[in-house]
Write a protein that holds these residues in place. Sequence first.
Motif, PDB file in Angstrom:
ATOM      1  N   ASP A   1     -60.805 -28.261  29.795  1.00  0.00           N
ATOM      2  CA  ASP A   1     -59.827 -27.330  29.377  1.00  0.00           C
ATOM      3  C   ASP A   1     -59.371 -26.430  30.565  1.00  0.00           C
ATOM      4  OD1 ASP A   1     -58.376 -26.071  26.886  1.00  0.00           O
ATOM      5  OD2 ASP A   1     -59.283 -24.486  28.173  1.00  0.00           O
TER       6      ASP A   1
ATOM      7  N   GLU B   1     -66.638 -27.937  28.620  1.00  0.00           N
ATOM      8  CA  GLU B   1     -65.254 -27.402  28.626  1.00  0.00           C
ATOM      9  C   GLU B   1     -64.470 -27.415  30.035  1.00  0.00           C
ATOM     10  OE1 GLU B   1     -64.320 -27.233  25.559  1.00  0.00           O
ATOM     11  OE2 GLU B   1     -66.634 -27.509  24.905  1.00  0.00           O
TER      12      GLU B   1
ATOM     13  N   PRO C   1     -58.529 -37.727  22.939  1.00  0.00           N
ATOM     14  CA  PRO C   1     -58.319 -36.680  22.000  1.00  0.00           C
ATOM     15  C   PRO C   1     -58.900 -35.390  22.974  1.00  0.00           C
ATOM     16  CG  PRO C   1     -59.451 -38.354  21.220  1.00  0.00           C
ATOM     17  CD  PRO C   1     -59.661 -38.890  22.575  1.00  0.00           C
ATOM     18  N   ARG C   2     -59.431 -35.249  23.879  1.00  0.00           N
ATOM     19  CA  ARG C   2     -59.964 -34.077  24.588  1.00  0.00           C
ATOM     20  C   ARG C   2     -58.631 -33.715  25.601  1.00  0.00           C
ATOM     21  NH1 ARG C   2     -63.873 -34.089  28.200  1.00  0.00           N
ATOM     22  NH2 ARG C   2     -64.391 -36.085  28.002  1.00  0.00           N
ATOM     23  N   CYS C   3     -58.076 -34.848  26.108  1.00  0.00           N
ATOM     24  CA  CYS C   3     -56.920 -34.450  26.980  1.00  0.00           C
ATOM     25  C   CYS C   3     -55.866 -33.810  26.336  1.00  0.00           C
ATOM     26  CB  CYS C   3     -56.632 -35.771  27.621  1.00  0.00           C
ATOM     27  SG  CYS C   3     -57.748 -36.453  29.095  1.00  0.00           S
ATOM     28  N   LEU C   4     -55.475 -34.361  24.971  1.00  0.00           N
ATOM     29  CA  LEU C   4     -54.567 -33.901  24.335  1.00  0.00           C
ATOM     30  C   LEU C   4     -54.688 -32.607  23.900  1.00  0.00           C
ATOM     31  CD1 LEU C   4     -53.516 -37.093  21.876  1.00  0.00           C
ATOM     32  CD2 LEU C   4     -52.334 -36.312  24.057  1.00  0.00           C
ATOM     33  N   ALA C   5     -56.056 -32.138  23.391  1.00  0.00           N
ATOM     34  CA  ALA C   5     -56.226 -30.843  22.932  1.00  0.00           C
ATOM     35  C   ALA C   5     -55.921 -29.739  24.423  1.00  0.00           C
ATOM     36  CB  ALA C   5     -57.812 -30.675  22.276  1.00  0.00           C
ATOM     37  N   ALA C   6     -56.415 -30.190  25.445  1.00  0.00           N
ATOM     38  CA  ALA C   6     -56.335 -29.471  26.752  1.00  0.00           C
ATOM     39  C   ALA C   6     -54.642 -29.319  26.983  1.00  0.00           C
ATOM     40  CB  ALA C   6     -57.055 -29.864  27.969  1.00  0.00           C
TER      41      ALA C   6
ATOM     42  N   ARG D   1     -49.574 -25.834  26.157  1.00  0.00           N
ATOM     43  CA  ARG D   1     -49.124 -25.754  27.757  1.00  0.00           C
ATOM     44  C   ARG D   1     -48.248 -26.773  28.201  1.00  0.00           C
ATOM     45  NH1 ARG D   1     -55.534 -25.767  28.768  1.00  0.00           N
ATOM     46  NH2 ARG D   1     -56.177 -23.406  28.520  1.00  0.00           N
TER      47      ARG D   1
ATOM     48  N   ALA E   1     -52.142 -29.182  24.797  1.00  0.00           N
ATOM     49  CA  ALA E   1     -51.667 -28.565  23.468  1.00  0.00           C
ATOM     50  C   ALA E   1     -51.456 -26.951  23.983  1.00  0.00           C
ATOM     51  CB  ALA E   1     -52.322 -28.752  22.469  1.00  0.00           C
TER      52      ALA E   1
ATOM     53  N   ARG F   1     -55.824 -25.905  32.630  1.00  0.00           N
ATOM     54  CA  ARG F   1     -55.414 -24.788  32.802  1.00  0.00           C
ATOM     55  C   ARG F   1     -54.871 -24.393  34.172  1.00  0.00           C
ATOM     56  NH1 ARG F   1     -59.760 -21.794  31.822  1.00  0.00           N
ATOM     57  NH2 ARG F   1     -59.501 -21.962  29.529  1.00  0.00           N
TER      58      ARG F   1
END
Length: 240
Positions: A149, A146, A175-180, A184, A182, A153
């Motif tokens: 993320d 994690e 996908p992980r980049c877009l989730a992080a 923000r 989101a 942040r």
Amino acid sequence: MSEADAFLGGRLRLHQPPRGAHRAGTDGVLLARLLAAEPGERLCDLGSGPGIVGLACAILQPGVSVTLVERDPALADLARANAALNGVAAEVIVADVLAPGREREAAGLTPDRFDCVLTNPPFFEDGRYRPSPDAAKASAHGFPAEGLDGWIRTCAGILRPGGRLGMIHRADALPRCLAALAGRFGGITVRPVHAKPEEPAIRILVSAVKGSRAPFSLVPPLVLHGPDGRFTPEADALHR
């Protein structure tokens, strides 16, 4: 200290860690070209290593105030030496991007400080890769689960409202980049990077705006090499 490598057609000279360690190259050049900072803006190269991204921006975009952030004191010293070598008055901060907020602020990563943040996060999280036997290289390539993320942040925290983020990552990390991002960032633009036209993307160039509600965009890809193995005209121009 080893002989300096040349980038941007010789305009940037960079001393690097020994061979076998993590070394700056095309990823850094592409990231430095991603955002066009304006004179007077404050730009942060977060996780700078020897400083290729921030120093390239200082050379390409005169008048930009550059801060290099690196957690490894030896690499921070190398970045400081590279700034002096290139005549760039860059600030160098030794700080862990994933440290608690109070520690980051004490080091100088205060909230809303920067207009632009450029970053090349570690590409792997614990449990998803086999670390390099070279401790410095393993540290540059990986971070805790994690970690992405937490990294994003921190990017959001040090950017002013409406500030711009630029990032390069592996293509399969999209996908992980877009989730992080989101919640923000908005106005997210993704450009795939292909080694050759017929091959899958190997990198993604991501730009985003803190607090924006603008829609997502997927733009035409950047192809690095033609069938003859040479840089394409666009890739060659970016490197010069």
